[in-house]
Motif scaffolding. Structure first.
Motif, PDB file in Angstrom:
ATOM      1  N   GLY A  95      30.922  34.861  47.151  1.00 59.19           N
ATOM      2  CA  GLY A  95      32.108  34.512  46.377  1.00 59.19           C
ATOM      3  C   GLY A  95      31.869  34.716  44.889  1.00 59.19           C
ATOM      4  N   VAL A  96      32.950  34.591  44.124  1.00 58.85           N
ATOM      5  CA  VAL A  96      32.886  34.753  42.672  1.00 58.85           C
ATOM      6  C   VAL A  96      33.420  33.484  42.043  1.00 58.85           C
ATOM      7  CG1 VAL A  96      33.695  36.097  40.700  1.00 58.85           C
ATOM      8  CG2 VAL A  96      33.220  37.242  42.869  1.00 58.85           C
ATOM      9  N   ASN A  97      32.621  32.873  41.167  1.00 57.64           N
ATOM     10  CA  ASN A  97      33.102  31.673  40.483  1.00 57.64           C
ATOM     11  C   ASN A  97      33.724  32.054  39.137  1.00 57.64           C
ATOM     12  OD1 ASN A  97      30.920  31.910  38.632  1.00 57.64           O
ATOM     13  ND2 ASN A  97      29.606  30.726  39.997  1.00 57.64           N
ATOM     14  N   LYS A 119      34.543  40.026  32.769  1.00 61.53           N
ATOM     15  CA  LYS A 119      35.639  40.467  31.898  1.00 61.53           C
ATOM     16  C   LYS A 119      35.141  40.744  30.490  1.00 61.53           C
ATOM     17  CE  LYS A 119      38.511  37.089  32.859  1.00 61.53           C
ATOM     18  NZ  LYS A 119      39.715  36.252  32.923  1.00 61.53           N
ATOM     19  N   ILE A 120      34.243  39.912  29.980  1.00 57.79           N
ATOM     20  CA  ILE A 120      33.676  40.143  28.646  1.00 57.79           C
ATOM     21  C   ILE A 120      32.879  41.444  28.629  1.00 57.79           C
ATOM     22  CG2 ILE A 120      31.972  39.279  26.989  1.00 57.79           C
ATOM     23  CD1 ILE A 120      32.965  36.435  27.742  1.00 57.79           C
ATOM     24  N   LEU A 140      38.735  45.485  40.845  1.00 53.20           N
ATOM     25  CA  LEU A 140      38.116  44.158  40.865  1.00 53.20           C
ATOM     26  C   LEU A 140      39.157  43.059  40.666  1.00 53.20           C
ATOM     27  CD1 LEU A 140      34.798  44.660  38.883  1.00 53.20           C
ATOM     28  CD2 LEU A 140      35.023  43.928  41.250  1.00 53.20           C
ATOM     29  N   SER A 141      40.072  43.264  39.731  1.00 50.03           N
ATOM     30  CA  SER A 141      41.108  42.263  39.472  1.00 50.03           C
ATOM     31  C   SER A 141      42.012  42.064  40.675  1.00 50.03           C
ATOM     32  CB  SER A 141      41.946  42.669  38.264  1.00 50.03           C
ATOM     33  OG  SER A 141      41.171  42.687  37.108  1.00 50.03           O
ATOM     34  N   SER A 142      42.408  43.150  41.314  1.00 52.36           N
ATOM     35  CA  SER A 142      43.287  43.019  42.476  1.00 52.36           C
ATOM     36  C   SER A 142      42.546  42.385  43.656  1.00 52.36           C
ATOM     37  CB  SER A 142      43.863  44.376  42.867  1.00 52.36           C
ATOM     38  OG  SER A 142      42.835  45.253  43.276  1.00 52.36           O
ATOM     39  N   PHE A 143      41.267  42.705  43.823  1.00 57.53           N
ATOM     40  CA  PHE A 143      40.481  42.099  44.891  1.00 57.53           C
ATOM     41  C   PHE A 143      40.358  40.592  44.681  1.00 57.53           C
ATOM     42  CE2 PHE A 143      36.310  40.718  46.510  1.00 57.53           C
ATOM     43  CZ  PHE A 143      36.519  40.950  47.857  1.00 57.53           C
ATOM     44  N   LEU A 144      40.070  40.174  43.450  1.00 59.76           N
ATOM     45  CA  LEU A 144      39.944  38.744  43.182  1.00 59.76           C
ATOM     46  C   LEU A 144      41.290  38.033  43.238  1.00 59.76           C
ATOM     47  CD1 LEU A 144      37.175  38.624  40.482  1.00 59.76           C
ATOM     48  CD2 LEU A 144      37.066  37.852  42.831  1.00 59.76           C
ATOM     49  N   GLU A 161      43.488  38.739  45.444  1.00 58.06           N
ATOM     50  CA  GLU A 161      43.687  38.558  46.884  1.00 58.06           C
ATOM     51  C   GLU A 161      42.795  37.459  47.453  1.00 58.06           C
ATOM     52  OE1 GLU A 161      45.708  40.116  49.189  1.00 58.06           O
ATOM     53  OE2 GLU A 161      46.761  41.058  47.518  1.00 58.06           O
ATOM     54  N   THR A 162      41.524  37.454  47.049  1.00 54.24           N
ATOM     55  CA  THR A 162      40.568  36.523  47.648  1.00 54.24           C
ATOM     56  C   THR A 162      40.485  35.196  46.914  1.00 54.24           C
ATOM     57  OG1 THR A 162      38.732  37.449  46.376  1.00 54.24           O
ATOM     58  CG2 THR A 162      39.148  38.395  48.549  1.00 54.24           C
ATOM     59  N   GLY A 163      40.679  35.200  45.616  1.00 57.50           N
ATOM     60  CA  GLY A 163      40.593  33.972  44.831  1.00 57.50           C
ATOM     61  C   GLY A 163      39.169  33.691  44.388  1.00 57.50           C
ATOM     62  N   LEU A 164      39.052  32.738  43.474  1.00 61.33           N
ATOM     63  CA  LEU A 164      37.749  32.350  42.958  1.00 61.33           C
ATOM     64  C   LEU A 164      37.200  31.171  43.742  1.00 61.33           C
ATOM     65  CD1 LEU A 164      38.497  32.526  39.131  1.00 61.33           C
ATOM     66  CD2 LEU A 164      37.274  34.200  40.505  1.00 61.33           C
ATOM     67  N   VAL A 165      35.891  31.047  43.745  1.00 60.84           N
ATOM     68  CA  VAL A 165      35.197  29.966  44.437  1.00 60.84           C
ATOM     69  C   VAL A 165      34.644  29.016  43.378  1.00 60.84           C
ATOM     70  CG1 VAL A 165      33.278  29.440  45.982  1.00 60.84           C
ATOM     71  CG2 VAL A 165      34.560  31.539  46.288  1.00 60.84           C
TER      72      VAL A 165
END
Length: 115
Positions: free
Chosen positions: A27-29, A37-38, A80-84, A86-90
């Motif tokens: 997952g991505v926090n 993004k930075i 990456l933005s569209s994938f996140l 869809e899946t959301g952050l953890v």
């Protein structure tokens, strides 16, 4: 009561700890996504400078190559933005629990505070 508990648990972890954990856990926090993004912003600034230099030199092959790098960067960021989206952050806490570090991390923090 739970909102206050969630806010205090988020402040418990530093951004560096959250990014390092995000590199190892599934997952991505939020802090990891902010770091990515930075990095994309800094890459965009560098590529814009390179594109400006390529136009000032008037080298068409260099302009083509840098423009292609800009296209690759923009496509990767969009994917990456569209994938996140869809899946959301953890949450960091969820990642800690999945790796089995939740209780150990709390115990380590309490030992450091008592010393």
């Amino acid at each position: 009561m739970e909102a206050g508990l969630g806010a205090s648990s988020k402040a418990r972890y530093s951004s560096a700890e959250a990014v390092m954990l995000g590199a190892l856990a599934p997952g991505v926090n939020g802090p990891t996504w902010n770091t990515v993004k930075i990095a994309f912003v800094m890459l965009s600034v560098c590529l814009a400078a390179m594109l400006g230099l390529a136009f000032s030199v008037s080298d068409s092959s260099l302009i083509f190559h840098v423009a292609f790098l800009v296209l690759i960067t923009a496509t990767l960021f969009m994917l990456l933005s569209s994938f996140l989206a869809e899946t959301g952050l953890v949450s960091v806490e969820h990642q800690m629990q999945e790796m089995g570090l939740a209780e150990k991390h709390v115990e380590d923090r309490s030992k450091k505070k008592s010393n």
